[in-house]
Design a protein around this motif. Structure first.
Motif, PDB file in Angstrom:
ATOM      1  N   LEU A 123       0.990  -1.009   0.295  1.00  0.00           N
ATOM      2  CA  LEU A 123      -0.129   0.196  -0.358  1.00  0.00           C
ATOM      3  C   LEU A 123       0.753   1.234   0.272  1.00  0.00           C
ATOM      4  O   LEU A 123       0.411   2.006  -0.669  1.00  0.00           O
ATOM      5  CB  LEU A 123      -0.935  -0.126   1.402  1.00  0.00           C
ATOM      6  CG  LEU A 123      -2.221  -1.175   0.842  1.00  0.00           C
ATOM      7  CD1 LEU A 123      -2.983  -0.201   2.286  1.00  0.00           C
ATOM      8  CD2 LEU A 123      -3.656   0.127  -0.275  1.00  0.00           C
ATOM      9  N   ALA A 124       2.061   1.121   0.549  1.00  0.00           N
ATOM     10  CA  ALA A 124       2.986   2.187   1.100  1.00  0.00           C
ATOM     11  C   ALA A 124       3.611   2.554  -0.429  1.00  0.00           C
ATOM     12  O   ALA A 124       3.541   3.551  -1.148  1.00  0.00           O
ATOM     13  CB  ALA A 124       4.423   1.934   1.937  1.00  0.00           C
ATOM     14  N   HIS A 125       3.958   1.765  -1.661  1.00  0.00           N
ATOM     15  CA  HIS A 125       4.359   1.700  -2.601  1.00  0.00           C
ATOM     16  C   HIS A 125       3.906   1.970  -3.558  1.00  0.00           C
ATOM     17  O   HIS A 125       3.336   3.099  -4.502  1.00  0.00           O
ATOM     18  CB  HIS A 125       5.287   0.782  -3.135  1.00  0.00           C
ATOM     19  CG  HIS A 125       6.614   0.287  -2.684  1.00  0.00           C
ATOM     20  ND1 HIS A 125       6.824  -0.677  -1.521  1.00  0.00           N
ATOM     21  CD2 HIS A 125       7.683   1.286  -2.797  1.00  0.00           C
ATOM     22  CE1 HIS A 125       8.462  -0.436  -1.396  1.00  0.00           C
ATOM     23  NE2 HIS A 125       9.211   0.341  -2.534  1.00  0.00           N
ATOM     24  N   ALA A 137       5.943  -2.287 -13.888  1.00  0.00           N
ATOM     25  CA  ALA A 137       4.823  -3.463 -14.180  1.00  0.00           C
ATOM     26  C   ALA A 137       4.885  -4.269 -11.900  1.00  0.00           C
ATOM     27  O   ALA A 137       3.531  -4.093 -11.767  1.00  0.00           O
ATOM     28  CB  ALA A 137       5.737  -4.648 -14.096  1.00  0.00           C
ATOM     29  N   ALA A 138       5.451  -3.449 -11.757  1.00  0.00           N
ATOM     30  CA  ALA A 138       6.052  -3.725 -10.532  1.00  0.00           C
ATOM     31  C   ALA A 138       4.558  -2.938  -9.869  1.00  0.00           C
ATOM     32  O   ALA A 138       4.087  -3.793  -8.691  1.00  0.00           O
ATOM     33  CB  ALA A 138       7.282  -3.380  -9.498  1.00  0.00           C
ATOM     34  N   TYR A 139       4.298  -2.343 -10.225  1.00  0.00           N
ATOM     35  CA  TYR A 139       3.019  -0.776  -9.448  1.00  0.00           C
ATOM     36  C   TYR A 139       1.618  -1.412 -10.038  1.00  0.00           C
ATOM     37  O   TYR A 139       1.494  -2.016  -8.383  1.00  0.00           O
ATOM     38  CB  TYR A 139       3.423   0.657 -10.024  1.00  0.00           C
ATOM     39  CG  TYR A 139       2.019   0.886 -10.028  1.00  0.00           C
ATOM     40  CD1 TYR A 139       1.445   1.797  -8.807  1.00  0.00           C
ATOM     41  CD2 TYR A 139       1.352   1.125 -11.260  1.00  0.00           C
ATOM     42  CE1 TYR A 139       0.078   2.709  -8.602  1.00  0.00           C
ATOM     43  CE2 TYR A 139      -0.267   1.770 -10.872  1.00  0.00           C
ATOM     44  CZ  TYR A 139      -0.419   3.060  -9.631  1.00  0.00           C
ATOM     45  OH  TYR A 139      -1.423   3.436  -9.430  1.00  0.00           O
ATOM     46  N   VAL A 140       1.586  -1.720 -11.566  1.00  0.00           N
ATOM     47  CA  VAL A 140       0.310  -2.784 -11.540  1.00  0.00           C
ATOM     48  C   VAL A 140       0.063  -4.070 -10.940  1.00  0.00           C
ATOM     49  O   VAL A 140      -0.853  -4.161 -10.336  1.00  0.00           O
ATOM     50  CB  VAL A 140       0.685  -2.755 -13.087  1.00  0.00           C
ATOM     51  CG1 VAL A 140      -0.350  -3.860 -13.255  1.00  0.00           C
ATOM     52  CG2 VAL A 140       0.632  -1.926 -13.786  1.00  0.00           C
ATOM     53  N   LYS A 141       1.234  -4.750 -10.330  1.00  0.00           N
ATOM     54  CA  LYS A 141       0.778  -5.745  -9.692  1.00  0.00           C
ATOM     55  C   LYS A 141       0.731  -6.224  -8.500  1.00  0.00           C
ATOM     56  O   LYS A 141      -0.406  -7.232  -7.879  1.00  0.00           O
ATOM     57  CB  LYS A 141       2.345  -6.741  -9.586  1.00  0.00           C
ATOM     58  CG  LYS A 141       2.120  -8.144  -9.407  1.00  0.00           C
ATOM     59  CD  LYS A 141       4.019  -9.123  -9.761  1.00  0.00           C
ATOM     60  CE  LYS A 141       4.265  -9.670  -8.801  1.00  0.00           C
ATOM     61  NZ  LYS A 141       4.949 -10.545  -8.657  1.00  0.00           N
ATOM     62  N   ARG A 142       1.657  -4.558  -7.838  1.00  0.00           N
ATOM     63  CA  ARG A 142       0.744  -4.642  -6.970  1.00  0.00           C
ATOM     64  C   ARG A 142      -0.876  -3.979  -6.242  1.00  0.00           C
ATOM     65  O   ARG A 142      -1.422  -4.156  -5.200  1.00  0.00           O
ATOM     66  CB  ARG A 142       1.925  -3.366  -5.595  1.00  0.00           C
ATOM     67  CG  ARG A 142       3.119  -3.854  -5.374  1.00  0.00           C
ATOM     68  CD  ARG A 142       4.198  -2.990  -4.251  1.00  0.00           C
ATOM     69  NE  ARG A 142       5.252  -2.765  -4.250  1.00  0.00           N
ATOM     70  CZ  ARG A 142       6.193  -2.182  -5.009  1.00  0.00           C
ATOM     71  NH1 ARG A 142       5.781  -1.551  -5.500  1.00  0.00           N
ATOM     72  NH2 ARG A 142       7.273  -3.056  -4.752  1.00  0.00           N
ATOM     73  N   LEU A 143      -0.582  -3.392  -7.378  1.00  0.00           N
ATOM     74  CA  LEU A 143      -2.350  -2.622  -7.576  1.00  0.00           C
ATOM     75  C   LEU A 143      -2.947  -3.695  -7.253  1.00  0.00           C
ATOM     76  O   LEU A 143      -4.156  -4.003  -6.545  1.00  0.00           O
ATOM     77  CB  LEU A 143      -2.283  -1.713  -8.445  1.00  0.00           C
ATOM     78  CG  LEU A 143      -3.374  -0.999  -8.614  1.00  0.00           C
ATOM     79  CD1 LEU A 143      -4.112   0.521  -6.995  1.00  0.00           C
ATOM     80  CD2 LEU A 143      -3.714  -0.319  -9.372  1.00  0.00           C
ATOM     81  N   GLY A 186      -3.191  -7.311  -6.641  1.00  0.00           N
ATOM     82  CA  GLY A 186      -2.920  -7.287  -5.332  1.00  0.00           C
ATOM     83  C   GLY A 186      -3.458  -7.390  -4.656  1.00  0.00           C
ATOM     84  O   GLY A 186      -4.873  -7.757  -3.408  1.00  0.00           O
ATOM     85  N   VAL A 187      -3.567  -5.482  -4.177  1.00  0.00           N
ATOM     86  CA  VAL A 187      -4.276  -5.215  -3.187  1.00  0.00           C
ATOM     87  C   VAL A 187      -6.192  -5.133  -3.534  1.00  0.00           C
ATOM     88  O   VAL A 187      -6.650  -5.293  -3.248  1.00  0.00           O
ATOM     89  CB  VAL A 187      -3.472  -3.670  -3.090  1.00  0.00           C
ATOM     90  CG1 VAL A 187      -5.178  -3.122  -2.269  1.00  0.00           C
ATOM     91  CG2 VAL A 187      -2.653  -4.192  -2.256  1.00  0.00           C
ATOM     92  N   LEU A 188      -6.039  -5.027  -4.995  1.00  0.00           N
ATOM     93  CA  LEU A 188      -8.066  -4.629  -5.498  1.00  0.00           C
ATOM     94  C   LEU A 188      -7.812  -6.598  -4.962  1.00  0.00           C
ATOM     95  O   LEU A 188      -9.947  -6.356  -5.356  1.00  0.00           O
ATOM     96  CB  LEU A 188      -7.469  -4.370  -6.736  1.00  0.00           C
ATOM     97  CG  LEU A 188      -7.413  -2.644  -7.310  1.00  0.00           C
ATOM     98  CD1 LEU A 188      -7.090  -2.723  -8.921  1.00  0.00           C
ATOM     99  CD2 LEU A 188      -7.922  -2.230  -6.717  1.00  0.00           C
ATOM    100  N   THR A 189      -7.646  -7.702  -4.656  1.00  0.00           N
ATOM    101  CA  THR A 189      -8.441  -8.357  -5.310  1.00  0.00           C
ATOM    102  C   THR A 189      -7.527  -9.583  -3.708  1.00  0.00           C
ATOM    103  O   THR A 189      -8.553 -10.319  -3.724  1.00  0.00           O
ATOM    104  CB  THR A 189      -7.465  -9.392  -6.245  1.00  0.00           C
ATOM    105  OG1 THR A 189      -5.961  -9.542  -6.195  1.00  0.00           O
ATOM    106  CG2 THR A 189      -7.570  -9.664  -7.917  1.00  0.00           C
ATOM    107  N   ALA A 190      -7.171  -8.561  -3.203  1.00  0.00           N
ATOM    108  CA  ALA A 190      -7.229  -8.772  -1.853  1.00  0.00           C
ATOM    109  C   ALA A 190      -8.679  -9.847  -0.780  1.00  0.00           C
ATOM    110  O   ALA A 190      -9.656  -8.544  -1.727  1.00  0.00           O
ATOM    111  CB  ALA A 190      -6.636  -8.535  -1.357  1.00  0.00           C
TER     112      ALA A 190
END
Ligand code: ADP
Ligand code: MG
Length: 634
Positions: free
Chosen positions: A602-604, A622-628, A630-634
């Motif tokens: 989330l911080a990133h 790409a790292a941003y999209v992956k993190r986002l 991840g959070v959206l599907t959690a």
């Protein structure tokens, strides 16, 4: 009389062919300007001979009465424009009447659209010159000889304007140039006394060289019948034939100023304004400066034409004397006539002469005053600003001594109007400042929309404080030289600490400090999670809608400037932003309650979003999209 030898046929440079084609199409409704162009060239040629003869009287070849002659033959359908000026040799003819030497020409021609009106405008910016003859003529013959050369060194140039021209050696007794136009069938109207005289008066009254036309008088017998063989031809001067700038202001009409502008600028639309001044005393000069209504095609070319036409005691010395105006006023056109320089000045001498600096500084002030006056006419000034504003913005960096004056002439977009039109002055801004506001705020972004919706503006919008929205490429550079106006400092809202002055009251400030204290743990955790991605993490009150934003330290080069430098191949040292968090935002609340596993992601995400909102690029999208995700599907 003239016998041509060694005739040779040569092709026009590609650019000339293109220009000829375009011109004939797009200038049809404006075609009478051909005469203005030819007279203008003839007058220039006379000026050049007068100058060259300062060193060598013999160049006049006993004929120092410089003049332009216009003749026509209605039966043959021809018009002839003749001068006894400097003339051309073979090489001059090939270079001047076979090529276009202006830099940037090819790029310029590519902008042509095929639409008559649009192209006519563009060609006007470019300046049509000699080639405009082909709008009315289907064949043009030029006979010329350079002053001082032998009669045998005459040159005859001929063309139908269709891709090639022929060139031959001819005998020519007199020096100077003669241009014969064989008029097209639909342009025969120009082979007429009345018509030609009208055009000379309209376009060439202000030219100092006399423009003459023959007048034939026939003696009559007692019964009023013409006596055969009694015709006497005399030359009659048609134009006013005094240099316009020498005449008193009160005697020069608007139309005359406009016509003169077209002669000196090679533009063919009207100027926006002008300033005519005669100065006597320590400096002695007359200047006539114009602000054009539109930009020349080479405004941003490194070696584009700029500067004034220089005369010393009425003798033409040179075109484009750029030493008399600063670069940021390079759009100003006109004439300078001075007694303070010697007749044999050269460009090299101009660079060192202390008088030149003094005149430059005087002309700079005149130009700025002329713009200030123009600014009273909002509509005209807006035209000026849209055309030349980004050039004037170079001023504060180039000319520290006139910084305040230039600042008064600048126009910006602002949150007051929220329109991309740059029409707000700093004085307007100051007048609207809130009680307790001490600074002028601005933001710089890559585009108007990016500036307008930047998260940095949220608190300003909430408090009703105006912010200037800057998005021209030059803006950040401009602001690095413009730190103050009217005693108020100019402050970039995306840099350093947010300081709204007394617009915030003590209670608000206290509440903010308490919140910051409250969130100390959160700030520490975020800083750890982002480790070397940020310089610092802070709680902010500059945001109302966004969760976070990035800020640069006060003295750091701004984001926009960094991107420009990088695009230009200039490696920039890495600078880490300060991340500021909005304590009232739901995402920040969510961050606070997140478990260790999601906290880092989330911080990133917050940091990356803040960078994107700023118009920046992520190092690892790409790292941003992956993190986002991840959070959206959690
Ligand atoms: P410009 O006048 O803007 O330079 P023109 O197309 O009108 O462009 O003319 C091109 C060049 O041809 C001039 O710069 C000048 O060197 C030369 N030229 C044109 N007409 C004459 C003339 N009557 N006498 C001498 N040189 C001329
Ligand atoms: Mg010309």
């Amino acid at each position: 009389m003239t016998t041509a030898t060694k005739e040779e046929t040569l092709g026009f440079q590609t650019e000339v062919k293109q220009l000829l084609n375009l011109m004939i199409h797009s200038l049809y409704s404006n075609r009478e300007i051909f005469l203005r162009e030819l007279i203008s060239n003839a007058a220039d040629a006379c000026d050049k001979l007068r100058y060259a003869a300062l060193d060598d009287d013999a160049l006049f070849e006993g004929d120092s009465e410089l003049r332009v002659e216009i003749e026509h033959d209605s039966e043959a359908g021809t018009v002839t424009v003749r001068d006894n000026g400097i003339g051309m040799n073979r090489d001059d003819v090939i270079a001047n009447l076979g090529t276009i030497a202006k830099s940037g020409t090819a790029e310029f021609l590519q902008q042509m659209s095929g639409e008559q009106q649009k192209d006519a405008n563009l060609i006007g910016q470019f300046g049509v010159g000699f080639y405009s003859s082909f709008i009315v003529a289907d064949e043009v013959t030029v006979r010329t000889r350079k002053a001082g050369a032998n009669a045998a060194e005459g040159v005859e140039w001929r063309s139908k304007g269709e891709g090639e021209f022929s060139i031959a050696e001819v005998e020519r007794e007199r020096h100077g140039t003669e241009i014969v136009l064989q008029l097209k069938d639909d342009a025969k109207e120009y082979a007429d006394d009345f018509r030609l005289q009208g055009l000379v008066r309209k376009y060439s009254d202000h030219i100092e060289v006399p423009v003459r036309m023959p007048k034939t008088e026939t003696a009559k017998d007692d019964e009023g019948n013409a006596i055969e063989g009694s015709e006497v031809t005399t030359w009659e001067t048609i134009n006013e034939a005094t240099a316009l700038w020498v005449r008193p202001k009160s005697e020069v009409t608007e139309d005359e100023y406009k016509a003169f502008y077209k002669h000196v600028s090679h533009d063919f639309s009207d100027p926006l304004t002008w300033s005519h001044n005669k100065v006597e005393g320590k400096l002695e000069y007359t200047s006539l400066l114009f602000v054009p209504g539109r930009a020349p095609f080479d405004l941003y070319e490194r070696d584009g034409a700029r500067g004034v036409k220089l005369y010393v005691q009425r003798v033409f010395i040179m075109d484009d004397a750029e030493q008399f105006l600063p670069l940021y006023l390079r759009f100003v056109k006109g004439v300078l006539d001075t007694r303070d320089l010697s007749l044999n000045v050269s460009r090299e001498i101009l660079q060192q002469d202390p008088q030149v600096e003094k005149i430059k500084s005087a002309l700079t002030k005149r130009s700025l005053d002329m713009l200030k006056k123009l600014a009273k006419d909002t509509e005209a000034y807006q035209t000026f600003w849209n055309t030349f504003g980004s050039v004037l913005k170079e001023g504060p960096g180039e000319d520290a001594s006139n910084r305040e004056k230039i600042a008064g002439l600048l126009r910006f977009s602002s949150t007051h109007a929220d329109s991309a039109t740059q029409d707000q002055s700093l004085a307007d801004y100051v007048e609207r400042m809130k009680d307790g506001q001490q600074k002028i705020y601005y933001i710089v972004a890559d585009g108007f929309n990016a500036a307008k919706s930047s998260p940095h503006l949220e608190i300003f919008r909430k408090k009703g404080i105006e912010v200037l929205l800057l998005s021209d490429r030059i803006d950040e550079w401009l602001m690095s030289h413009l730190t103050e106006f009217d005693g108020k400092s100019l402050t970039d809202v995306a840099k350093g600490e947010l300081d709204l002055g007394d617009v915030e009251d003590a209670d608000e400030k206290k509440a903010q400090e308490e919140t910051a204290k409250d969130k100390e743990d959160l700030v520490k955790r975020v800083k750890e999670a982002l480790s070397d991605g940020v310089q610092e993490v802070k709680i902010t009150h500059r945001l109302t809608d966004s969760p976070a934003c990035v800020v640069l330290p006060e003295n750091e080069m701004g984001f926009q400037m960094r991107r420009i430098m990088e695009a230009a191949g200039q490696p920039m040292p890495e600078v880490k932003p300060i991340l500021e968090l909005n304590p009232g935002h739901a995402l920040v609340a969510r961050l606070e309650s997140a478990d260790d596993a999601t906290f880092g992601d989330l911080a990133h995400i917050l940091l990356d979003q803040a960078i994107i909102a700023e118009g920046g690029h992520l190092d690892d999208p790409a790292a941003y999209v992956k993190r986002l995700n991840g959070v959206l599907t959690a």
